[in-house]
Design a protein around this motif. Structure first.
Motif, short mmCIF file in Angstrom:
data_model
loop_
_atom_site.label_atom_id
_atom_site.label_comp_id
_atom_site.label_asym_id
_atom_site.label_seq_id
_atom_site.Cartn_x
_atom_site.Cartn_y
_atom_site.Cartn_z
N CYS A 167 0.83 -1.21 0.00
CA CYS A 167 0.00 0.00 0.00
C CYS A 167 0.86 1.26 0.00
N LEU A 171 -0.01 4.84 -2.41
CA LEU A 171 -0.55 6.01 -1.74
C LEU A 171 0.55 7.06 -1.66
N ASP A 172 0.17 8.30 -1.40
CA ASP A 172 1.14 9.39 -1.41
C ASP A 172 1.69 9.73 -0.03
N THR A 175 -0.47 6.26 5.91
CA THR A 175 -1.91 6.07 6.05
C THR A 175 -2.21 4.94 7.03
N THR A 193 0.86 2.33 6.63
CA THR A 193 1.83 2.25 5.54
C THR A 193 3.15 2.84 6.02
N GLY A 204 -0.64 7.89 -5.44
CA GLY A 204 -2.02 7.82 -5.00
C GLY A 204 -3.04 8.45 -5.90
N LEU A 227 -7.51 -0.83 0.13
CA LEU A 227 -7.47 0.10 -0.99
C LEU A 227 -8.87 0.54 -1.39
N LEU A 230 -10.28 3.09 1.25
CA LEU A 230 -9.62 4.38 1.11
C LEU A 230 -10.06 5.12 -0.14
N ARG A 232 -9.09 4.33 -3.01
CA ARG A 232 -7.91 4.37 -3.87
C ARG A 232 -8.06 3.48 -5.09
#
Length: 303
Positions: A167, A171-172, A175, A193, A204, A227, A230, A232
């Motif tokens: 993950c 993602l950026d 989290t 993460t 992300g 995911l 979220l 995402r």
């Protein structure tokens, strides 16, 4: 079914008593634990487990252990090859053989049309100290792709730390993924993460699709569920099997390991998990069609 005789004699009465004690002491739901312990003891007294076959005993005990609440992580597992006696070592030995067979857990990485990459992770999310290097390499390779399809259709579980690691590439920022609760309801470890990942992140914001099947289980389900919750990724395919409880294993016999869920995961967004219901796809379809469906969605979105 062909009878499988164990390398050492089965004392089914003693084995069932050990099973009852361990379930009663460790199973995440205490009320169900007592009920299950009483059940297997009663069934033993009735002669339901009278056999010389370790495989037959495992099937019978597992059916009874899952008869109360359908927990698919709870059961007596038969191993064809003798397994180590250390706690948790039986599954680890079997998983190691899979790791060496399936390219260290990354059996497929391919660039499809329109800059869409597909990455399969399976058949397990292997322990992070084994899998970090191959996963980092694979995830870095797909980082420049315009869209990513993550194939978990053959993924049957694994390490929550590895889920968090994967993950981290998708993602950026750091989290919160899950919180573990003990059988007493106490808050345990949280899953986040990592703040840093080696190599390049896919990030992300680019399109992400996760493929699932009716075989996707446990850690594979967690990756899809995290995911999805979220916002995402879109999940494409079939509803997964529905096993959310982290488990530990006890070797009770050279070929028999008792698997007992010891905690429950709670997602900070949904306030629950996928236990018993599975991960519900955003785009339901036959698992065999999921890759083509996801590719079509990705190309349409990129256009």
């Amino acid at each position: 079914m062909t009878s499988t005789t164990s390398p050492s004699a089965l004392d089914t009465v003693a084995l069932v008593e050990s099973i009852a004690d361990l379930v009663c002491e460790h199973y995440v739901f205490p009320d169900a634990a007592r009920q299950l312990a009483d059940l297997v003891r009663r069934r033993s007294t009735e002669g339901a487990y009278r056999t010389e076959s370790a495989e037959e005993l495992a099937e019978a005990v597992t059916a009874d252990l899952r008869s109360v609440n359908g927990d698919l992580h709870l059961g007596l597992k038969y191993h064809a090859q003798p397994v180590p006696t250390e706690r948790g070592a039986a599954v680890l030995a079997a998983v190691r053989r899979e790791f060496d067979t399936f390219l260290n857990g990354v059996p497929r990485l391919e660039l499809l049309d329109h800059g869409v990459a597909v990455l399969e992770i399976g058949p397990k999310l292997f322990p992070l100290d084994w899998a970090a290097q191959p996963l980092a390499a694979a995830l870095s390779l797909v980082a420049p792709a315009r869209a990513l399809i993550l194939d978990l259709r053959r993924n049957t579980g694994g390490d929550p730390n590895t889920v968090a690691f994967v993950c981290g590439y998708l993602l950026d920022s750091r989290t919160h993924l899950n919180t573990m609760f003990s059988r007493q309801g106490e808050v345990g470890a949280q899953s986040w993460t990592p703040p840093f990942v080696p190599g390049a992140r896919f990030g992300g914001s680019k399109p992400l699709y996760v493929l699932t099947s009716g075989d996707t289980f446990s850690g594979g389900e967690e990756l899809a569920y995290d995911l999805q919750q979220l916002g995402r990724a879109e999940v494409v395919g079939e509803t997964t099997r529905g096993g959310a409880h982290p488990r530990e294993g006890w070797t009770l016999h050279p070929q028999l390991e008792l698997s007992v869920p010891i905690a429950r995961a709670v997602n900070p967004i949904s306030g629950t998990n996928w236990e018993g219901v599975g991960v519900q796809p955003d785009v339901p379809c036959d698992a065999k069609e999921a890759l083509d469906r996801a590719l079509g969605l990705a190309v349409a979105r990129l256009a």
